[in-house]
Design an enzyme around this catalytic site. Sequence first.
Site, mmCIF file in Angstrom:
data_model
loop_
_atom_site.group_PDB
_atom_site.id
_atom_site.type_symbol
_atom_site.label_atom_id
_atom_site.label_comp_id
_atom_site.label_asym_id
_atom_site.label_seq_id
_atom_site.Cartn_x
_atom_site.Cartn_y
_atom_site.Cartn_z
ATOM 1 N N TYR A 52 0.893 -1.150 0.128
ATOM 2 C CA TYR A 52 -0.159 -0.027 0.016
ATOM 3 C C TYR A 52 0.835 1.314 0.010
ATOM 4 O O TYR A 52 0.392 2.315 0.505
ATOM 5 C CB TYR A 52 -1.075 -0.125 1.098
ATOM 6 C CG TYR A 52 -2.122 -0.806 0.896
ATOM 7 C CD1 TYR A 52 -3.128 -0.559 -0.246
ATOM 8 C CD2 TYR A 52 -2.679 -1.720 2.063
ATOM 9 C CE1 TYR A 52 -4.231 -1.237 -0.105
ATOM 10 C CE2 TYR A 52 -3.846 -2.351 2.001
ATOM 11 C CZ TYR A 52 -4.677 -2.068 0.827
ATOM 12 O OH TYR A 52 -5.995 -2.826 0.670
ATOM 13 N N HIS A 118 -9.984 -6.005 -2.253
ATOM 14 C CA HIS A 118 -9.357 -4.978 -2.695
ATOM 15 C C HIS A 118 -9.214 -5.395 -4.243
ATOM 16 O O HIS A 118 -9.124 -6.611 -4.846
ATOM 17 C CB HIS A 118 -7.817 -4.945 -2.144
ATOM 18 C CG HIS A 118 -6.638 -4.198 -3.232
ATOM 19 N ND1 HIS A 118 -6.723 -2.850 -2.927
ATOM 20 C CD2 HIS A 118 -6.042 -4.536 -3.948
ATOM 21 C CE1 HIS A 118 -5.804 -2.326 -3.949
ATOM 22 N NE2 HIS A 118 -5.343 -3.241 -4.461
HETATM 23 P P1 CMP Z 1 -8.437 -0.491 -1.108
HETATM 24 O O1 CMP Z 1 -9.241 -0.621 -2.547
HETATM 25 O O2 CMP Z 1 -7.963 -1.828 -0.641
HETATM 26 O O3 CMP Z 1 -7.392 0.527 -1.070
HETATM 27 C C1 CMP Z 1 -6.873 1.361 -0.023
HETATM 28 C C2 CMP Z 1 -7.958 1.351 1.219
HETATM 29 O O4 CMP Z 1 -7.792 2.096 2.061
HETATM 30 C C3 CMP Z 1 -9.221 1.172 0.850
HETATM 31 O O5 CMP Z 1 -9.639 -0.028 -0.148
HETATM 32 C C4 CMP Z 1 -9.954 1.363 1.920
HETATM 33 O O6 CMP Z 1 -10.081 0.041 2.719
HETATM 34 C C5 CMP Z 1 -8.951 1.952 2.961
HETATM 35 N N1 CMP Z 1 -9.109 3.468 3.464
HETATM 36 C C6 CMP Z 1 -9.532 3.710 4.759
HETATM 37 N N2 CMP Z 1 -9.934 4.770 4.822
HETATM 38 C C7 CMP Z 1 -10.034 5.380 3.532
HETATM 39 C C8 CMP Z 1 -10.405 6.586 2.908
HETATM 40 N N3 CMP Z 1 -10.741 7.865 3.603
HETATM 41 N N4 CMP Z 1 -10.337 6.743 1.646
HETATM 42 C C9 CMP Z 1 -9.894 5.774 0.920
HETATM 43 N N5 CMP Z 1 -9.560 4.688 1.376
HETATM 44 C C10 CMP Z 1 -9.623 4.379 2.673
#
Ligand code: CMP
Length: 136
Positions: A52, A118
Amino acid sequence: MSNLEQTLSIIKPDAVERNLENEIKEMFKNKGFNIVKEKKIQIEKAEAEKFYKVHETKPFYNDLCAYLSSGPIVVMVIEKENAVLANRDLMGATNPKDAADGTIRKKYGISIDKNSVHGSDSIDNAKIEIDFFFKD
Ligand code: CMP
Protein backbone atom coordinates in the site's frame (compact mmCIF):
# COMPACT_ATOMS: atom_id res chain seq x y z
CA MET A 1 -11.58 -6.47 -30.46
CA SER A 2 -10.55 -8.83 -27.72
CA ASN A 3 -8.96 -7.15 -24.73
CA LEU A 4 -8.30 -9.94 -22.26
CA GLU A 5 -6.75 -8.51 -19.09
CA GLN A 6 -5.65 -9.75 -15.71
CA THR A 7 -6.01 -7.89 -12.45
CA LEU A 8 -5.32 -8.57 -8.78
CA SER A 9 -8.12 -9.16 -6.32
CA ILE A 10 -7.71 -9.58 -2.58
CA ILE A 11 -10.41 -10.98 -0.33
CA LYS A 12 -9.63 -9.05 2.86
CA PRO A 13 -9.50 -10.33 6.46
CA ASP A 14 -13.07 -9.27 7.33
CA ALA A 15 -14.48 -11.41 4.52
CA VAL A 16 -12.20 -14.42 5.06
CA GLU A 17 -13.05 -14.32 8.75
CA ARG A 18 -16.78 -14.47 7.93
CA ASN A 19 -16.23 -17.43 5.56
CA LEU A 20 -17.28 -15.39 2.52
CA GLU A 21 -14.44 -16.62 0.32
CA ASN A 22 -16.55 -19.00 -1.77
CA GLU A 23 -19.50 -16.63 -2.12
CA ILE A 24 -17.23 -13.84 -3.33
CA LYS A 25 -15.48 -16.17 -5.78
CA GLU A 26 -18.92 -17.15 -7.12
CA MET A 27 -19.69 -13.47 -7.74
CA PHE A 28 -16.50 -13.22 -9.82
CA LYS A 29 -17.28 -16.40 -11.75
CA ASN A 30 -20.89 -15.31 -12.36
CA LYS A 31 -19.55 -12.11 -13.97
CA GLY A 32 -17.37 -14.18 -16.29
CA PHE A 33 -14.05 -13.86 -14.47
CA ASN A 34 -11.66 -16.76 -14.59
CA ILE A 35 -9.61 -17.18 -11.41
CA VAL A 36 -6.22 -18.08 -12.89
CA LYS A 37 -4.12 -18.05 -9.70
CA GLU A 38 -5.03 -17.92 -6.04
CA LYS A 39 -3.52 -18.46 -2.64
CA LYS A 40 -4.58 -17.95 0.96
CA ILE A 41 -1.85 -16.26 2.99
CA GLN A 42 -1.24 -14.02 5.94
CA ILE A 43 1.24 -11.22 5.38
CA GLU A 44 3.50 -9.28 7.75
CA LYS A 45 2.73 -5.63 8.41
CA ALA A 46 5.94 -4.66 6.61
CA GLU A 47 4.69 -6.40 3.45
CA ALA A 48 1.33 -4.62 3.72
CA GLU A 49 3.24 -1.33 4.00
CA LYS A 50 5.06 -2.14 0.75
CA PHE A 51 1.86 -3.19 -0.98
CA TYR A 52 0.00 0.00 0.00
CA LYS A 53 3.03 2.31 -0.42
CA VAL A 54 1.00 4.64 -2.71
CA HIS A 55 -1.07 5.50 0.37
CA GLU A 56 1.88 6.14 2.70
CA THR A 57 1.09 9.82 3.18
CA LYS A 58 -2.59 9.19 3.98
CA PRO A 59 -3.83 9.44 7.56
CA PHE A 60 -5.32 5.94 7.33
CA TYR A 61 -2.08 4.27 6.12
CA ASN A 62 -1.00 2.75 9.43
CA ASP A 63 -4.43 1.32 10.26
CA LEU A 64 -4.83 0.06 6.71
CA CYS A 65 -1.55 -1.87 6.84
CA ALA A 66 -2.25 -3.21 10.33
CA TYR A 67 -5.64 -4.37 9.11
CA LEU A 68 -4.48 -6.11 5.91
CA SER A 69 -1.91 -8.06 7.95
CA SER A 70 -4.34 -8.87 10.78
CA GLY A 71 -5.59 -12.21 9.42
CA PRO A 72 -5.67 -14.52 6.42
CA ILE A 73 -6.41 -13.04 2.99
CA VAL A 74 -7.04 -14.65 -0.38
CA VAL A 75 -5.06 -13.14 -3.24
CA MET A 76 -6.20 -13.95 -6.76
CA VAL A 77 -5.26 -13.18 -10.33
CA ILE A 78 -8.56 -12.84 -12.15
CA GLU A 79 -9.01 -12.58 -15.89
CA LYS A 80 -11.64 -11.42 -18.35
CA GLU A 81 -12.17 -8.78 -21.04
CA ASN A 82 -11.33 -5.35 -19.56
CA ALA A 83 -10.78 -7.04 -16.19
CA VAL A 84 -9.43 -3.98 -14.35
CA LEU A 85 -12.56 -1.89 -14.93
CA ALA A 86 -14.93 -4.85 -14.70
CA ASN A 87 -13.48 -5.75 -11.30
CA ARG A 88 -13.85 -2.19 -10.04
CA ASP A 89 -17.48 -2.22 -11.19
CA LEU A 90 -18.14 -5.52 -9.45
CA MET A 91 -16.44 -4.38 -6.20
CA GLY A 92 -18.40 -1.13 -6.00
CA ALA A 93 -17.41 2.12 -4.28
CA THR A 94 -14.59 2.04 -1.70
CA ASN A 95 -17.04 2.94 1.04
CA PRO A 96 -19.72 0.22 1.21
CA LYS A 97 -22.26 2.93 2.14
CA ASP A 98 -21.82 4.37 -1.35
CA ALA A 99 -21.63 1.06 -3.21
CA ALA A 100 -24.32 0.23 -5.77
CA ASP A 101 -26.70 -2.71 -5.45
CA GLY A 102 -25.26 -5.94 -6.78
CA THR A 103 -21.66 -5.07 -5.89
CA ILE A 104 -19.45 -7.07 -3.54
CA ARG A 105 -18.90 -4.17 -1.15
CA LYS A 106 -22.62 -3.38 -0.98
CA LYS A 107 -23.39 -7.00 -0.20
CA TYR A 108 -20.55 -7.78 2.21
CA GLY A 109 -18.63 -4.63 3.15
CA ILE A 110 -18.84 -3.47 6.76
CA SER A 111 -17.02 -0.11 6.65
CA ILE A 112 -14.53 1.81 4.53
CA ASP A 113 -11.74 -0.17 6.23
CA LYS A 114 -13.48 -3.53 6.31
CA ASN A 115 -14.67 -3.31 2.72
CA SER A 116 -14.11 -7.01 1.97
CA VAL A 117 -12.12 -6.74 -1.27
CA HIS A 118 -9.26 -4.89 -2.90
CA GLY A 119 -8.79 -4.56 -6.65
CA SER A 120 -6.07 -2.95 -8.75
CA ASP A 121 -7.06 0.53 -9.91
CA SER A 122 -5.26 0.58 -13.29
CA ILE A 123 -3.65 -1.74 -15.81
CA ASP A 124 -0.16 -0.62 -14.72
CA ASN A 125 -0.95 -1.23 -11.04
CA ALA A 126 -2.50 -4.60 -11.88
CA LYS A 127 0.86 -5.73 -13.31
CA ILE A 128 2.74 -4.39 -10.29
CA GLU A 129 0.30 -5.95 -7.79
CA ILE A 130 0.22 -9.34 -9.56
CA ASP A 131 4.03 -9.41 -9.51
CA PHE A 132 4.00 -8.41 -5.84
CA PHE A 133 2.16 -11.57 -4.84
CA PHE A 134 2.91 -14.04 -7.61
CA LYS A 135 6.45 -13.41 -8.85
CA ASP A 136 8.41 -16.55 -7.98
P1 CMP B 1 -8.52 -0.54 -1.09
O1 CMP B 1 -9.18 -0.63 -2.41
O2 CMP B 1 -7.90 -1.78 -0.56
O3 CMP B 1 -7.37 0.58 -1.15
C1 CMP B 1 -6.94 1.28 -0.01
C2 CMP B 1 -7.84 1.08 1.16
O4 CMP B 1 -7.76 2.06 2.16
C3 CMP B 1 -9.28 1.14 0.71
O5 CMP B 1 -9.58 -0.02 -0.04
C4 CMP B 1 -10.00 1.27 2.05
O6 CMP B 1 -10.32 0.02 2.64
C5 CMP B 1 -8.96 1.95 2.93
N1 CMP B 1 -9.36 3.28 3.39
C6 CMP B 1 -9.52 3.66 4.68
N2 CMP B 1 -9.88 4.93 4.77
C7 CMP B 1 -9.97 5.40 3.52
C8 CMP B 1 -10.33 6.68 2.96
N3 CMP B 1 -10.66 7.72 3.71
N4 CMP B 1 -10.32 6.77 1.60
C9 CMP B 1 -9.98 5.74 0.81
N5 CMP B 1 -9.62 4.51 1.29
C10 CMP B 1 -9.64 4.34 2.63
